[in-house]
Design an enzyme around this catalytic site. Structure first.
Site, PDB file in Angstrom:
ATOM      1  N   ARG A  40     -81.925  -9.157  26.984  1.00  0.00           N
ATOM      2  CA  ARG A  40     -80.466  -8.987  27.089  1.00  0.00           C
ATOM      3  C   ARG A  40     -80.020  -7.919  26.088  1.00  0.00           C
ATOM      4  NH1 ARG A  40     -76.138 -12.011  24.081  1.00  0.00           N
ATOM      5  NH2 ARG A  40     -74.213 -11.494  25.160  1.00  0.00           N
ATOM      6  N   HIS A  48     -69.996  -5.662  24.319  1.00  0.00           N
ATOM      7  CA  HIS A  48     -70.318  -6.421  23.116  1.00  0.00           C
ATOM      8  C   HIS A  48     -69.571  -5.747  21.952  1.00  0.00           C
ATOM      9  CE1 HIS A  48     -73.512  -9.350  21.439  1.00  0.00           C
ATOM     10  NE2 HIS A  48     -72.743  -9.030  20.407  1.00  0.00           N
ATOM     11  N   GLU A  58     -68.549 -13.054  24.081  1.00  0.00           N
ATOM     12  CA  GLU A  58     -67.727 -13.757  23.098  1.00  0.00           C
ATOM     13  C   GLU A  58     -66.305 -13.220  22.968  1.00  0.00           C
ATOM     14  OE1 GLU A  58     -69.777 -13.960  19.370  1.00  0.00           O
ATOM     15  OE2 GLU A  58     -71.407 -15.156  20.167  1.00  0.00           O
ATOM     16  N   ASN A  75     -73.373 -18.982  23.778  1.00  0.00           N
ATOM     17  CA  ASN A  75     -73.925 -18.618  22.473  1.00  0.00           C
ATOM     18  C   ASN A  75     -73.614 -19.751  21.509  1.00  0.00           C
ATOM     19  OD1 ASN A  75     -74.482 -16.186  23.674  1.00  0.00           O
ATOM     20  ND2 ASN A  75     -73.151 -14.958  22.361  1.00  0.00           N
ATOM     21  N   TYR A 100     -74.407 -21.381  17.547  1.00  0.00           N
ATOM     22  CA  TYR A 100     -74.998 -21.256  16.210  1.00  0.00           C
ATOM     23  C   TYR A 100     -74.800 -22.510  15.363  1.00  0.00           C
ATOM     24  CZ  TYR A 100     -75.838 -16.424  17.341  1.00  0.00           C
ATOM     25  OH  TYR A 100     -76.323 -15.299  17.942  1.00  0.00           O
ATOM     26  N   GLU A 120     -77.442 -16.584  23.415  1.00  0.00           N
ATOM     27  CA  GLU A 120     -77.770 -16.340  21.998  1.00  0.00           C
ATOM     28  C   GLU A 120     -77.917 -17.661  21.274  1.00  0.00           C
ATOM     29  OE1 GLU A 120     -75.037 -13.884  19.726  1.00  0.00           O
ATOM     30  OE2 GLU A 120     -74.865 -12.449  21.374  1.00  0.00           O
TER      31      GLU A 120
HETATM   32  C1  FCB Z   1     -72.711 -13.553  17.602  1.00  0.00           C
HETATM   33  C2  FCB Z   1     -72.723 -12.135  18.124  1.00  0.00           C
HETATM   34  C3  FCB Z   1     -73.972 -11.389  17.786  1.00  0.00           C
HETATM   35  C4  FCB Z   1     -74.486 -11.710  16.413  1.00  0.00           C
HETATM   36  C5  FCB Z   1     -74.567 -13.194  16.208  1.00  0.00           C
HETATM   37  C6  FCB Z   1     -75.110 -13.607  14.871  1.00  0.00           C
HETATM   38  O1  FCB Z   1     -71.401 -13.976  17.428  1.00  0.00           O
HETATM   39  O2  FCB Z   1     -72.558 -12.109  19.508  1.00  0.00           O
HETATM   40  O3  FCB Z   1     -73.721 -10.014  17.970  1.00  0.00           O
HETATM   41  O4  FCB Z   1     -73.707 -11.087  15.460  1.00  0.00           O
HETATM   42  O5  FCB Z   1     -73.302 -13.763  16.376  1.00  0.00           O
END
Ligand code: FCB
Length: 468
Positions: A90, A134, A179, A308, A310, A374
């Site tokens: 990607r 992006h 995002e 995505n 985290y 992600e």
């Molecule tokens: C996300 C972004 C990516 C990267 C990660 C850590 O929010 O899409 O570009 O910065 O975080």
């Protein structure tokens, strides 16, 4: 050098091994974070070039002028991707590279780069997955009002078609936006990302025009497609858990989830903005700039929702000083720690929030396949003399989170694939080069790439799941 794959725990290993052989595995990057070559072949300026040049905005005064120099090292980088054994890569297309100024004809030299990248990937047996936006808005469009301006949505659809017409013969999967929460909230409200504006009403206008841009581009791409395509959008989301059972905390979690997730999910997948959030906004004198017909455009069916993930949040309606209203009289929505270990970003490690998010998405918004576009972690890597990083912490993070995806699938979530963020260390936006998310270490002095332990673990894990 320790190159043996070590699964983190028997439970995680078992969950991961239960993923189907057809599960798709990838690595992800974005244009501004890796390409460099900022002034080459007619590339124009984006809001990130400007933001990086504004003193105090990016740690260390860093910028993406050179980044990983991927623009000049693309064939070697594709060989690196292939060596990880992934199915799919990607990447994002830089809008100011293919359409400098954000209007008019394509810049042939810039477009040629993506044309060669796609060919190189296909030769390597890796499927290309294109993200059209992006975060690198052409500066001229920001000067004309940026995402808070309705016209930007139409400019995005025009740009999308330039890329689509050129690559659709070889690219099957298309993501319009990465995002939009970050573009709108960090870019136009918090000012922590480009263009660095700080106005909540502008941010809400940006939300709607980003979604409209997605819908307009999606409709035109569908109409122009000469073969089957998979089209979608990527949202960053978290599970917002109330800090306590108190009504104030539950309300705060509702607001956090509303502005973080449902304000995107509902128009895209249900054709309407969430009523509770519209009420909250109207209490602040804000109305979404919806024109008749917009929601039908935004909610046209998609083939895949990119997720995505985290971290997750515990949310409270009371701030540190015990207040429930901020200085402007708005209710407090504050994040309180779980008390978990954190990554180098200070993001708490909460894999079960990932499982909860995916199960909930499949229950509340059924019928749309999910792909994790992600997931990954920054840690303070220490490279040995050969450039190798024994990143046990990142490996553990990946193992726990891939297992969380597998657990969500067992509970009914329709997740079809997973991309690690990121292929290699790169320009981490306002954190500059200090935060490393790569599976592959980059020495920014020499541009030498060295796979970390996590890369080798990922490669071996993919092999095991595929059964060869
Ligand atoms: C996300 C972004 C990516 C990267 C990660 C850590 O929010 O899409 O570009 O910065 O975080």
């Amino acid at each position: 050098m320790d190159t043996t794959a070590t699964l983190e725990s028997a439970d995680e290993a078992e969950l991961i091994a239960g993923l189907p052989a057809t599960f798709r595995w990838g690595v992800a990057t974005s244009a501004y974070q890796i390409e460099g070559a900022h002034a080459e072949d007619g590339r124009g300026m984006s809001i990130w070039d400007t933001y990086c040049r504004t003193p105090g905005m990016v740690d260390g005064g860093h910028n993406g002028d050179v980044a990983c120099d991927h623009y000049h090292r693309m064939p070697q980088d594709v060989a690196l991707i292939k060596s990880l054994g992934v199915d799919v890569y990607r990447f994002s297309v830089s809008w100011p590279r293919v359409q400098p100024g954000g209007r008019g004809l394509a810049n042939e030299k810039g477009m040629g780069f993506y044309d060669r990248l796609v060919d190189e990937l296909l030769r390597a047996g890796v499927d290309p997955w294109v993200t059209l936006y992006h975060w690198d808005l052409p500066q001229e469009l920001e000067d004309a009002g940026g995402w808070p301006a309705r016209d930007t949505a139409y400019r995005f659809a025009d740009y999308a078609m330039l890329v689509f017409d050129r690559l659709q013969d070889r690219v099957r999967t298309w993501t319009t936006l990465n995002e939009p929460w970050c573009s709108a909230m960090l870019g136009y409200y918090e000012g922590r990302q480009a263009p660095g504006r700080q106005n909540f009403a502008d941010a809400m206008d940006a939300v709607h025009h980003l979604l409209l841009g997605h819908g307009l581009a999606a409709a035109r791409m569908r109409a122009a497609a000469t073969k089957p395509i998979d089209l979608g959008i990527t949202l960053n989301m978290a599970t917002a858990m109330p800090a306590t059972e108190s009504l104030a905390d539950q309300e705060a979690a509702r607001r956090a989830d509303g502005l973080g997730a449902r304000i995107y999910l509902d128009p895209l997948l249900r054709g309407q903005y969430p009523g509770d959030i519209l009420d909250d906004l109207s209490a602040r004198g804000i109305k979404m700039p919806v024109v008749d017909g917009d929601l039908a455009i935004i909610s046209a069916p998609i083939d895949v929702l990119g997720v995505n993930y985290y971290s997750s949040h515990r949310v409270s309606g009371v701030d540190g000083a015990g207040r429930t209203e901020d200085a402007e009289g708005n209710p407090v929505t504050s994040m309180v720690p779980f008390g978990r270990p954190v990554t180098a970003m200070d993001w708490e490690i909460v894999p079960e929030g990932f499982t909860q998010l995916l199960v909930r998405l499949s229950r509340e918004y059924p019928g749309t396949p999910l792909v994790i576009t992600e997931n990954g972690a920054a840690f303070d890597d220490v490279a040995d003399a050969s450039g190798y990083v024994a990143d046990h912490d990142r490996t553990a993070y990946l193992s726990a989170h891939i297992a969380a995806v597998a657990a969500a699938r067992q509970q009914g979530a329709d997740v079809r694939g997973y991309f690690a963020w990121s292929l290699m260390d790169n320009f981490e936006w306002s954190y500059g080069y200090a935060k490393r998310f790569g599976l592959v270490h980059v020495d920014y002095e020499t541009q030498v790439r060295t796979p970390k332990q996590s890369a080798l673990w990922y490669r071996d894990t993919i092999r095991q799941v595929r059964g060869h």
